[in-house]
Motif scaffolding. Sequence first.
Motif, PDB file in Angstrom:
ATOM      1  N   ALA A   1      -4.174  -2.423  -5.981  1.00 14.80           N
ATOM      2  CA  ALA A   1      -5.372  -3.194  -6.309  1.00 14.80           C
ATOM      3  C   ALA A   1      -5.041  -4.430  -7.135  1.00 14.80           C
ATOM      4  O   ALA A   1      -5.715  -5.464  -7.027  1.00 14.80           O
ATOM      5  N   VAL A   2      -3.999  -4.337  -7.967  1.00 12.81           N
ATOM      6  CA  VAL A   2      -3.614  -5.474  -8.803  1.00 12.81           C
ATOM      7  C   VAL A   2      -2.888  -6.538  -7.982  1.00 12.81           C
ATOM      8  O   VAL A   2      -3.196  -7.740  -8.070  1.00 12.81           O
ATOM      9  N   ILE A   3      -1.908  -6.093  -7.168  1.00 13.95           N
ATOM     10  CA  ILE A   3      -1.117  -7.048  -6.372  1.00 13.95           C
ATOM     11  C   ILE A   3      -1.976  -7.716  -5.304  1.00 13.95           C
ATOM     12  O   ILE A   3      -1.942  -8.931  -5.139  1.00 13.95           O
ATOM     13  N   MET A   4      -2.750  -6.914  -4.573  1.00 12.48           N
ATOM     14  CA  MET A   4      -3.581  -7.451  -3.486  1.00 12.48           C
ATOM     15  C   MET A   4      -4.967  -7.802  -4.028  1.00 12.48           C
ATOM     16  O   MET A   4      -5.988  -7.293  -3.564  1.00 12.48           O
ATOM     17  N   SER A   5      -5.001  -8.692  -4.994  1.00 12.86           N
ATOM     18  CA  SER A   5      -6.268  -9.151  -5.573  1.00 12.86           C
ATOM     19  C   SER A   5      -6.994 -10.046  -4.568  1.00 12.86           C
ATOM     20  O   SER A   5      -6.378 -10.556  -3.619  1.00 12.86           O
TER      21      SER A   5
ATOM     22  N   ALA B   1       0.812  -1.216   0.000  1.00 16.12           N
ATOM     23  CA  ALA B   1       0.000   0.000   0.000  1.00 16.12           C
ATOM     24  C   ALA B   1       0.851   1.273   0.000  1.00 16.12           C
ATOM     25  O   ALA B   1       0.510   2.256  -0.657  1.00 16.12           O
ATOM     26  N   ILE B   2       1.981   1.256   0.712  1.00 10.03           N
ATOM     27  CA  ILE B   2       2.820   2.452   0.836  1.00 10.03           C
ATOM     28  C   ILE B   2       3.889   2.511  -0.258  1.00 10.03           C
ATOM     29  O   ILE B   2       4.152   3.576  -0.819  1.00 10.03           O
ATOM     30  N   SER B   3       4.484   1.357  -0.578  1.00  4.56           N
ATOM     31  CA  SER B   3       5.586   1.358  -1.548  1.00  4.56           C
ATOM     32  C   SER B   3       5.105   1.299  -2.999  1.00  4.56           C
ATOM     33  O   SER B   3       5.760   1.823  -3.894  1.00  4.56           O
ATOM     34  N   LYS B   4       3.962   0.653  -3.236  1.00  2.00           N
ATOM     35  CA  LYS B   4       3.457   0.503  -4.609  1.00  2.00           C
ATOM     36  C   LYS B   4       1.965   0.827  -4.663  1.00  2.00           C
ATOM     37  O   LYS B   4       1.138  -0.039  -5.002  1.00  2.00           O
ATOM     38  N   PRO B   5       1.607   2.063  -4.335  1.00  2.00           N
ATOM     39  CA  PRO B   5       0.175   2.406  -4.238  1.00  2.00           C
ATOM     40  C   PRO B   5      -0.585   2.258  -5.552  1.00  2.00           C
ATOM     41  O   PRO B   5      -1.768   1.898  -5.543  1.00  2.00           O
TER      42      PRO B   5
ATOM     43  N   GLY C   1       2.705  14.166   4.727  1.00  2.00           N
ATOM     44  CA  GLY C   1       2.600  12.913   3.982  1.00  2.00           C
ATOM     45  C   GLY C   1       3.295  11.772   4.696  1.00  2.00           C
ATOM     46  O   GLY C   1       2.779  10.649   4.738  1.00  2.00           O
ATOM     47  N   ARG C   2       4.480  12.063   5.258  1.00  2.00           N
ATOM     48  CA  ARG C   2       5.198  11.033   6.010  1.00  2.00           C
ATOM     49  C   ARG C   2       4.398  10.586   7.228  1.00  2.00           C
ATOM     50  O   ARG C   2       4.294   9.399   7.518  1.00  2.00           O
ATOM     51  N   ARG C   3       3.842  11.590   7.912  1.00  2.22           N
ATOM     52  CA  ARG C   3       3.089  11.267   9.133  1.00  2.22           C
ATOM     53  C   ARG C   3       1.853  10.432   8.797  1.00  2.22           C
ATOM     54  O   ARG C   3       1.515   9.479   9.507  1.00  2.22           O
ATOM     55  N   LYS C   4       1.164  10.780   7.724  1.00  2.16           N
ATOM     56  CA  LYS C   4      -0.035  10.044   7.327  1.00  2.16           C
ATOM     57  C   LYS C   4       0.312   8.612   6.938  1.00  2.16           C
ATOM     58  O   LYS C   4      -0.390   7.667   7.311  1.00  2.16           O
ATOM     59  N   ALA C   5       1.408   8.431   6.182  1.00  4.51           N
ATOM     60  CA  ALA C   5       1.819   7.094   5.763  1.00  4.51           C
ATOM     61  C   ALA C   5       2.218   6.241   6.962  1.00  4.51           C
ATOM     62  O   ALA C   5       1.844   5.068   7.060  1.00  4.51           O
ATOM     63  N   PHE C   6       2.972   6.836   7.886  1.00  9.17           N
ATOM     64  CA  PHE C   6       3.431   6.077   9.046  1.00  9.17           C
ATOM     65  C   PHE C   6       2.281   5.758   9.994  1.00  9.17           C
ATOM     66  O   PHE C   6       2.295   4.715  10.670  1.00  9.17           O
ATOM     67  N   SER C   7       1.267   6.622  10.061  1.00  3.74           N
ATOM     68  CA  SER C   7       0.153   6.409  10.984  1.00  3.74           C
ATOM     69  C   SER C   7      -0.638   5.153  10.648  1.00  3.74           C
ATOM     70  O   SER C   7      -1.275   4.553  11.517  1.00  3.74           O
ATOM     71  N   THR C   8      -0.599   4.722   9.364  1.00  2.02           N
ATOM     72  CA  THR C   8      -1.315   3.504   8.983  1.00  2.02           C
ATOM     73  C   THR C   8      -0.622   2.253   9.499  1.00  2.02           C
ATOM     74  O   THR C   8      -1.206   1.168   9.440  1.00  2.02           O
ATOM     75  N   CYS C   9       0.599   2.398   9.997  1.00  2.00           N
ATOM     76  CA  CYS C   9       1.376   1.231  10.449  1.00  2.00           C
ATOM     77  C   CYS C   9       1.527   1.157  11.967  1.00  2.00           C
ATOM     78  O   CYS C   9       1.947   0.115  12.478  1.00  2.00           O
TER      79      CYS C   9
END
Length: 311
Positions: free
Chosen positions: A132-136, A124-128, A232-240
């Motif tokens: 949808a394709v990878i996590m089918s 989700a973070i590295s290949k947004p 953006g960094r804070r939002k991305a890290f907050s999901t983890c």
Amino acid sequence: MVENCTEAMEFILEGFSDCLELRIPLFLFFLVSYVVTLVGNLGMMFLISIDPQLHTPMYFFLSNLSLVDFCYSSVVTPQMLANFFAQQKAISHPQCAAQMWFFSLFVATECYLLAAMAYDRYVAISKPLLYAVIMSPKICAWLVVGPYLVGVVNAVTHTSLTFQLRFCKPSVVNHFFCDIPAVISCSSSNTRTNRLVLLTLSFVLGTLSSGVILVSYAYILTAILRIRSVAGRRKAFSTCTSHLAAVTLFFGTLFFIYVRPSSRFSAEDDKVSAVLYTMAIPMLNPLVYSLRNQEVKAALGRLMQRRKFSM
């Protein structure tokens, strides 16, 4: 092998303190914790199932995590609560084997579910754009089925090896449930093979699952550092952060119990640690994921709004 051994047909679970002053407060504390665990995990599963906005891979994994937390807490806690005021804290060999089997199944499953969730956050973070394709749906299904298959292998191995041992009367298990180290410790047979398999399998399974998590977060950290804006960094890290908290507590407790020298074995330490991963972690996981997740809060708000409107 001990001569003149009368084969035991049941185990006696020593449990916690027999002091009446401690028994009642402990019973009430564990009862409340178990009720919160049931409400939190079943509520999380229900909320994810009825809210279309939560029908994503991340919440599919979270729903399965809640199911596993609910199951392995329920394997242990009801028996432990019943034994607080029981005259004979006895459990038959088949009941003990069943408890050990299901507990080993769900604990190993949770290890790899947490690894699957880490991989999901990495994609989700590295290949947004390819998420949808990878996590089918097919990949997500395999990422859930796989942990259960590992859990079955873990459960069959440990339960079959443990109950090939000989147990003489009285077989007193210095624990509040049929945990593997505690049960094999009261055997009159040579348990060297059992301890070696327990250490090896726990180390291998734990290393593989934690390795996936560490590698995933290494890539996640690299991707976050490439984000230019602080927001953006804070939002991305907050999901983890919720996942990191769950991983740290769960794996830290398991490694303390199952991957350590036998010379450092302490039954009392194991009881305290076992309380963490059988009651505290299943209770805290849904609270952590709900309180720190805006989407879950929004879904809960929509549910309450619909209920208010219907009333």
